[in-house]
Design an enzyme around this catalytic site. Structure first.
Site, PDB file in Angstrom:
ATOM      1  N   ILE A 128       6.162   2.284  -2.776  1.00 33.44           N
ATOM      2  CA  ILE A 128       4.790   2.609  -2.378  1.00 33.44           C
ATOM      3  C   ILE A 128       3.858   1.794  -3.260  1.00 33.44           C
ATOM      4  O   ILE A 128       4.082   1.639  -4.461  1.00 33.44           O
ATOM      5  CB  ILE A 128       4.518   4.123  -2.525  1.00 33.44           C
ATOM      6  CG1 ILE A 128       3.112   4.476  -2.032  1.00 33.44           C
ATOM      7  CG2 ILE A 128       4.738   4.610  -3.938  1.00 33.44           C
ATOM      8  CD1 ILE A 128       2.829   5.983  -2.017  1.00 33.44           C
ATOM      9  N   SER A 129       2.820   1.243  -2.671  1.00 29.16           N
ATOM     10  CA  SER A 129       1.919   0.348  -3.392  1.00 29.16           C
ATOM     11  C   SER A 129       1.197   1.037  -4.534  1.00 29.16           C
ATOM     12  O   SER A 129       0.930   2.233  -4.496  1.00 29.16           O
ATOM     13  CB  SER A 129       0.845  -0.213  -2.450  1.00 29.16           C
ATOM     14  OG  SER A 129       1.409  -0.847  -1.345  1.00 29.16           O
ATOM     15  N   GLN A 130       0.824   0.253  -5.527  1.00 31.07           N
ATOM     16  CA  GLN A 130      -0.096   0.734  -6.559  1.00 31.07           C
ATOM     17  C   GLN A 130      -1.427   1.101  -5.903  1.00 31.07           C
ATOM     18  O   GLN A 130      -1.884   0.430  -4.984  1.00 31.07           O
ATOM     19  CB  GLN A 130      -0.352  -0.371  -7.581  1.00 31.07           C
ATOM     20  CG  GLN A 130       0.869  -0.773  -8.392  1.00 31.07           C
ATOM     21  CD  GLN A 130       0.620  -2.091  -9.087  1.00 31.07           C
ATOM     22  OE1 GLN A 130       1.090  -3.123  -8.657  1.00 31.07           O
ATOM     23  NE2 GLN A 130      -0.129  -2.046 -10.173  1.00 31.07           N
TER      24      GLN A 130
END
Length: 281
Positions: A128-130
């Site tokens: 999951i993206s920052q």
């Protein structure tokens, strides 16, 4: 018979030429100083938080319950405050990220880390993206306009689609890995936005021609070139943001300026997983 030319093969603007550093212009002015851009599948190439230790891939489990209690609201508020300090100024994006419970999109064992500015593993070699990455990419894509229809290529666990759904009326998200597609459906339902996102299991490199044109397209993996199909599915005046390259990759912002013309802007060095055709079951 010669092979048809890719729409972006011939430079149409001085910014099309290779550059040693990030280029800026009015359409890329949301880029904050001293930051490199990445997404859920990238290795950061700049003064960003250090990478997480290696995690083994795991079969996704049911979404984490709201096990952070009232602290989740406080932690999201702190996250949004940090994003403002990092240069994100789009209030639509910030409000959406404050509303979406990111801890529902990660494994329950990592829920306590959900609001750190870090990528977290979601299985199948993906993360999951920052938060800063999600906010930055969406702010750049939407800058100066309110898109009515957005296409996301590489839905992953569904978090970015959930953020988009908070301020975009029509969100289409394509995921090629069946396990992640199934997990995203659960996560979006748990977060209360499943009805606002049209989630598709399929080949993102083809886009969704039958739903085009789109007011924005965001791509979560790097191809040698941005797929031509996606360029033609942009509405005139709309923007696409995606990584491009193999060993050396850059984040690219493209704006369609006419029926047969596109403006290209190169941003920061990034490292994404490869953009792959087909599906994985």
């Amino acid at each position: 018979m010669s092979k048809p030319r890719h729409p972006l093969d011939k430079p149409r603007h001085p910014l099309d030429k290779p550059a040693r550093g990030p280029r800026t212009s009015p359409v890329g002015s949301a880029l904050g100083p001293g930051y490199s851009v990445a997404n859920s599948n990238t290795r950061i190439l700049g003064p960003r938080p250090s990478a997480l230790p290696h995690f083994q891939d795991r079969t996704p489990v049911a979404p984490a319950a709201a096990n952070l209690g009232l602290n989740s609201d406080r932690l999201r508020l702190q996250m949004v405050h940090r994003l403002r300090e990092q240069g994100v100024a789009d209030e639509r994006v910030l409000s959406a990220m404050q509303a979406v419970p990111r801890h529902l999109f990660v494994d329950q064992g990592l829920a306590s880390r959900a609001y750190e500015d870090a990528a977290l593993p979601i299985g199948y070699g993906q993360t999951i993206s920052q938060p800063w990455v999600v906010a930055h990419m969406l702010a750049v894509m939407c800058q100066g306009r309110t898109p009515a229809r957005v296409l996301e290529i590489g839905a992953g666990c569904g978090y970015q689609a959930a953020v988009l759904a908070r301020f975009v009326p029509e969100v289409h998200a394509v995921e090629r890995v069946r396990g992640l597609y199934d997990q995203a459906r659960l996560n979006l339902a748990q977060a209360g936005v499943r009805g606002r996102v049209r989630l598709i299991f399929g080949d993102g490199m083809r886009g969704l021609e039958h739903r085009a044109p789109f007011d924005g397209i965001v791509v979560a993996a790097a191809g040698v070139k941005i797929p031509e199909a996606l360029l033609h599915q942009l509405a005139v005046g709309a923007r696409l943001i995606a990584p491009e390259g193999t060993a050396h990759q850059r984040l690219i912002l493209i704006e369609r300026t006419g029926l047969s013309s596109w403006h290209r802007l190169e941003l920061d060095d990034v490292r994404f997983v490869p953009l792959r055709p087909g599906t994985q079951t």
